[in-house]
Design an enzyme around this catalytic site. Structure first.
Site, PDB file in Angstrom:
ATOM      1  N   GLU A  87       0.929  -1.034   0.010  1.00  0.00           N
ATOM      2  CA  GLU A  87       0.135  -0.098   0.106  1.00  0.00           C
ATOM      3  C   GLU A  87       0.827   1.251  -0.173  1.00  0.00           C
ATOM      4  O   GLU A  87       0.625   2.243  -0.717  1.00  0.00           O
ATOM      5  CB  GLU A  87      -1.044  -0.062   1.147  1.00  0.00           C
ATOM      6  CG  GLU A  87      -2.367   0.866   0.969  1.00  0.00           C
ATOM      7  CD  GLU A  87      -3.165   0.380   2.367  1.00  0.00           C
ATOM      8  OE1 GLU A  87      -4.028  -0.417   2.054  1.00  0.00           O
ATOM      9  OE2 GLU A  87      -3.222   1.258   3.175  1.00  0.00           O
ATOM     10  N   GLU A 136       2.272   1.737  -3.413  1.00  0.00           N
ATOM     11  CA  GLU A 136       1.043   2.441  -4.284  1.00  0.00           C
ATOM     12  C   GLU A 136       0.784   3.559  -4.344  1.00  0.00           C
ATOM     13  O   GLU A 136       0.593   4.613  -5.084  1.00  0.00           O
ATOM     14  CB  GLU A 136      -0.452   1.591  -3.967  1.00  0.00           C
ATOM     15  CG  GLU A 136      -1.240   1.433  -5.034  1.00  0.00           C
ATOM     16  CD  GLU A 136      -2.269   0.710  -4.568  1.00  0.00           C
ATOM     17  OE1 GLU A 136      -2.594  -0.061  -3.621  1.00  0.00           O
ATOM     18  OE2 GLU A 136      -3.591   0.970  -5.489  1.00  0.00           O
ATOM     19  N   CYS A 170      -7.938  -1.920   4.267  1.00  0.00           N
ATOM     20  CA  CYS A 170      -7.884  -3.202   5.020  1.00  0.00           C
ATOM     21  C   CYS A 170      -9.083  -3.633   5.659  1.00  0.00           C
ATOM     22  O   CYS A 170      -9.174  -4.611   6.238  1.00  0.00           O
ATOM     23  CB  CYS A 170      -6.859  -2.868   6.308  1.00  0.00           C
ATOM     24  SG  CYS A 170      -5.096  -1.989   5.683  1.00  0.00           S
ATOM     25  N   SER A 215      -7.149   1.903  -2.275  1.00  0.00           N
ATOM     26  CA  SER A 215      -5.891   1.026  -2.768  1.00  0.00           C
ATOM     27  C   SER A 215      -6.202  -0.481  -3.078  1.00  0.00           C
ATOM     28  O   SER A 215      -7.270  -0.937  -2.679  1.00  0.00           O
ATOM     29  CB  SER A 215      -4.922   0.852  -1.436  1.00  0.00           C
ATOM     30  OG  SER A 215      -3.991  -0.324  -1.410  1.00  0.00           O
ATOM     31  N   LYS A 226     -14.793  -9.874   8.887  1.00  0.00           N
ATOM     32  CA  LYS A 226     -13.739 -11.040   8.166  1.00  0.00           C
ATOM     33  C   LYS A 226     -14.350 -12.070   7.975  1.00  0.00           C
ATOM     34  O   LYS A 226     -13.715 -12.845   7.023  1.00  0.00           O
ATOM     35  CB  LYS A 226     -12.703 -10.992   9.221  1.00  0.00           C
ATOM     36  CG  LYS A 226     -11.842  -9.715   9.623  1.00  0.00           C
ATOM     37  CD  LYS A 226     -10.685  -9.518   8.348  1.00  0.00           C
ATOM     38  CE  LYS A 226     -10.160  -8.160   8.766  1.00  0.00           C
ATOM     39  NZ  LYS A 226      -9.277  -7.861   7.212  1.00  0.00           N
ATOM     40  N   GLU A 245     -15.466 -11.548   4.704  1.00  0.00           N
ATOM     41  CA  GLU A 245     -14.454 -11.457   3.801  1.00  0.00           C
ATOM     42  C   GLU A 245     -13.609 -12.558   3.158  1.00  0.00           C
ATOM     43  O   GLU A 245     -13.542 -12.611   2.032  1.00  0.00           O
ATOM     44  CB  GLU A 245     -13.314 -10.333   4.387  1.00  0.00           C
ATOM     45  CG  GLU A 245     -12.310 -10.021   3.378  1.00  0.00           C
ATOM     46  CD  GLU A 245     -11.062  -9.073   3.932  1.00  0.00           C
ATOM     47  OE1 GLU A 245     -10.586  -9.650   5.223  1.00  0.00           O
ATOM     48  OE2 GLU A 245     -10.591  -8.204   3.433  1.00  0.00           O
ATOM     49  N   GLU A 294     -13.615 -14.204  -4.963  1.00  0.00           N
ATOM     50  CA  GLU A 294     -12.087 -13.951  -5.450  1.00  0.00           C
ATOM     51  C   GLU A 294     -11.034 -14.156  -4.512  1.00  0.00           C
ATOM     52  O   GLU A 294      -9.681 -14.118  -4.754  1.00  0.00           O
ATOM     53  CB  GLU A 294     -12.071 -12.327  -5.653  1.00  0.00           C
ATOM     54  CG  GLU A 294     -12.126 -11.315  -4.624  1.00  0.00           C
ATOM     55  CD  GLU A 294     -13.506 -10.862  -4.321  1.00  0.00           C
ATOM     56  OE1 GLU A 294     -14.671 -11.822  -4.471  1.00  0.00           O
ATOM     57  OE2 GLU A 294     -13.613  -9.861  -3.884  1.00  0.00           O
ATOM     58  N   CYS A 341      -9.876  -1.124  14.952  1.00  0.00           N
ATOM     59  CA  CYS A 341     -10.120  -2.735  15.130  1.00  0.00           C
ATOM     60  C   CYS A 341     -10.372  -2.944  16.585  1.00  0.00           C
ATOM     61  O   CYS A 341     -11.065  -4.116  17.104  1.00  0.00           O
ATOM     62  CB  CYS A 341      -9.192  -3.512  14.663  1.00  0.00           C
ATOM     63  SG  CYS A 341      -8.754  -2.977  12.814  1.00  0.00           S
TER      64      CYS A 341
END
Lengths: 160, 592
Positions: free
Chosen positions: B286, B289, B312, B332, B371, B374, B379, B516
């Site tokens: 990141e 980037e 994230c 990102s 999560k 996720e 993908e 978090c």
């Protein structure tokens, strides 16, 4: 509350957008917008709520919450001739329930349902402010006073 | 400031005008019981629908009992919080609530941590009159990839609705219907899965009962641990170590990193690794980037999209895919640390230990419920094999440790395994709001300027304000940074990006208030924001104690690039460590 899946036509979407715009797309005007939409479509299917949600930027969950809170709003289409029986205190004590039973029998409907040909729907409501005429029945905009169970068949005949 | 003086339970207190009676009472050390009211003071979050009526008090001169959460203090007011009348009223309200509530406390997921259960205990309820004739309203149970809704247990406190709408502006939940059919539900009472829900889990974090809970994956983990053909590895997110101890009676803010590692090893995991390692890896990708986009921008390249947004947080990713799909090329492309870890574990590490990816099971311990969703995204699988097989929350891990009769308090400190267990202080601070961008700045600054940072602490990026900004001097270039935590705050920054008003070069977003550490999978704070502050302090303490505090100095990260990935943003890195986003906004279908 179940909902019927429908697809809106472009002119329906345009109409909803016009209604929202006439209230400046103000989220505070949600109830007024829903009134106008129900006036136009006869009911408020999920798809109408979604367009309103986009226009007023109000979550569709909120709109559904409002519609399920106020008994005036409905997500099932009403018949061409919506029959409403007043179940307010005055009408109730003067026999509204027997009148309602007669409509149920004649139309073969439960409260909240619509005939398969879309002609009649049946609902009950609370006090229309005509207690002197109790029991009161409304068909569309027309009011019938002092209705007895025997009158039911004749009332329906007017709309055959 | 104008103040008023009043008497509560024979004690005099002076408070600013407009203060509610419950807050004035708290100032005197009197906790008036409540089920719906909740305040997270430091995060500016308050729920007061005056719905439960448990907090009623007697106000001298008033005919009716007053709900203390919405009753404002007045000069010379005399309040009594526990008269016979008050106690009888509370008891009756409680009996009404319980008469429409299931009595399966023994096997309820919230048992022992349920505010309704505690209240029944506190009020000494021993029977529920009339329950033999009363029927209980029942609802269809709804299980999504992350969250279970069991509305039989809902008491209509509406905290979840407030979190979902006011704080997160997600708008997935609303109060619907009336009377016994009243519930908090998505539009059309559809399943959560078909709503705008981001799985941030903040509804679960504030639910006082078992109405909203996480999908429990510990039985799946137990099954794989018992399977001798599987190699099972575990990764632990930074925020877990700062909160797990709370569920074993430790003070909030107690770091249990070493004890947690020992417990995981005792549970039978073959390798105990750290998501913080992948956080360092995230910074490499990141940060590179960011510098690439920044340099192109400075050279006048109009295609370089700025600001760059961090990616994230899976709740945040779900949010912009739903509400800002037109901006999906702005964040990102770097995967989250959880998914980077999975991708590296099932390629680089699987090769190293010569285990086929199908026999390697990756479990993540996360402070997060999004999560869970996720790791199930298509993908993030290869040949139907997920990069991360199961994600369990901090709460689930605590339950797992207790089931195995391991006493966390009495464990020695263990060390993470190599090579995916080594991390820097930069990886640790990912758990706090502002931490990801601080970690990125530490690395980007040194890579961009070629100078060594005197001091890696950027305190201007820290804090609990909902939206923060800071400017960091990058060798004469003022790097403008925006930070938001809570999705409602993120929406403000995103609206500016959409309208072209945003002046930032980089924006960090975390979906949960506090980051978090305040995640939907963490031990319940029960409305005490001091707990969240204590966790934040613990995270910064762990960072400070690390010998290496910049991601690009992590020797195992350097080795990973040398042996496997080449350099940051290389083709291989792109293939394994980057992703793409989808437009998930529901479209209005028009009949042709």
């Amino acid at each position: 509350m179940s909902s019927i899946k429908i697809e809106l036509r472009q002119e329906d979407v345009t109409k909803i957008k016009e209604i929202c715009a006439s209230f400046n797309n103000d989220p505070q005007e949600l109830i007024n917008v829903l009134h106008k939409c129900q006036e136009h479509f006869g009911y408020l299917p999920a798809e109408v709520q979604e367009v309103v949600s986009n226009e007023l930027v109000v979550p569709v969950a909120k709109i559904y919450g409002v519609i399920t809170f106020y008994s005036f709003f409905t997500m099932t289409p009403k018949g061409k001739h919506p029959v409403s029986i007043c179940m307010g205190t005055a009408c109730y004590v003067r026999g509204a329930e027997k009148v309602l039973d007669e409509f149920r029998k004649e139309l073969g409907l439960q409260v909240g349902q619509t005939t398969s040909d879309g002609k009649f729907s049946l609902s009950s409501l609370r006090c229309v402010g005509a207690c002197g005429l109790a029991p009161v029945v409304m068909v569309g905009d027309k009011t019938y006073g002092r209705v007895a169970p025997d009158d039911v068949r004749n009332i329906l005949k007017e709309y055959e | 400031m104008e103040t008023v003086k009043l008497t509560i339970d024979n004690k005099v207190v002076e408070v600013p005008k407009g203060t509610t009676v419950n807050k004035a009472a708290r100032q005197l050390g009197i906790e008036i019981p409540t089920l719906c009211y909740m305040e997270l003071h430091d995060l500016n979050i308050e729920n007061k629908p005056a719905g439960c009526r448990i907090c009623v008090v007697e106000v001298q001169g008033r005919r009716n009992l007053a709900p203390s959460c919405v009753t404002k203090c007045e000069e010379n007011m005399v309040v009594k919080t526990h008269t016979t009348r008050v106690l009888n009223a509370r008891r009756m309200v409680m009996e009404f609530i319980l008469s429409d509530h299931p009595k399966d406390c023994l096997i309820c997921a919230k048992s022992g941590n349920c505010e309704l259960q505690s209240m029944a205990h506190q009020l000494g309820i021993r029977e529920i009159p009339g329950q033999e004739i009363a029927s209980i309203s029942t609802y269809r149970k709804d299980t999504s990839p992350s969250i279970i809704r069991d509305l039989d247990k809902c008491i209509m406190c509406r905290r979840c609705e407030m979190m979902c709408n006011t704080v997160q502006t997600v708008g997935a939940l609303s109060a619907v219907n009336r009377g016994f059919m009243a519930a908090v539900a998505p539009a059309f009472e559809q399943n959560l899965e078909y709503s705008t829900c981001t799985y941030c889990g903040q509804c679960v974090a504030v639910c006082p009962t078992g109405a909203l809970t996480e999908v429990d994956h510990t039985p799946d983990v137990l099954r794989t641990l018992a399977d001798p053909t599987k190699t099972v590895i575990v990764q632990t997110a930074p925020a877990v170590r700062a909160a797990l101890g709370e569920l074993f009676g430790m003070e909030p803010g107690t770091l249990v990193t070493g004890k947690m590692v020992t417990a995981l090893r005792a549970l039978g995991f073959d390798y105990v690794f750290d998501t913080d390692f992948a956080a360092d890896l995230t910074i490499m990708e990141e940060g590179t980037e960011l510098l690439d986009r920044l340099n192109r921008h400075l050279k006048g390249d109009k295609t370089a999209r700025l600001p760059i947004l961090t990616s994230c947080c899976p709740g945040w990713v779900n949010f912009f895919e739903e509400y800002f799909p037109d901006l999906k090329d702005v964040p990102s492309t770097a995967k989250s640390p959880q998914q980077m870890f999975g991708a590296i574990a099932k390629t680089y590490f699987a090769e190293k230990i010569k285990v086929d990816r199908k026999d390697l099971v990756v479990v993540s311990i996360m402070p997060c419920l999004a999560k869970k969703y996720e790791c199930q995204r298509e993908e993030f699988s290869t040949d139907n094999n997920r990069d991360v097989d199961f994600s369990i929350s901090t709460r689930e891990l605590a339950s797992f440790i207790k089931q195995a009769n391991i006493d966390l308090n009495n464990l020695d400190d263990g060390e993470f395994d190599d090579p995916l267990g080594e991390s820097t202080g930069a990886g640790v601070i990912f758990g706090n709001t502002g931490g990801v961008i601080e970690a990125a700045v530490r690395t980007a600054y040194e890579l961009h300027t070629g100078k060594k940072l005197e001091r890696p602490d950027f305190t201007e990026l820290r804090g609990l304000e909902g939206v923060r900004e800071a400017t960091i001097d990058f060798n004469g270039i003022p790097l403008k940074i925006g930070i938001a935590h809570g999705l409602g705050n993120a929406r403000k920054l995103l609206d500016d990006v959409r309208s072209g008003k945003s002046q930032y070069h980089a924006i960090e977003v975390m979906a949960c208030p506090g980051g978090c550490i305040g995640g939907g999978g963490q031990p319940l704070h029960h409305g005490n924001s001091d707990i969240i502050k204590a966790r934040a302090a613990a995270i910064y303490a762990e960072d400070k104690s690390k010998p290496i505090r910049k991601s690009h100095e992590n020797p195992f990260i350097i080795k990973l690039y040398e042996e496997f990935l080449g350099k940051p943003n290389s083709e291989k890195a792109h293939h394994l460590l980057h992703t793409h986003y989808f437009d998930k906004k529901k479209k209005i279908v028009v009949k042709q």
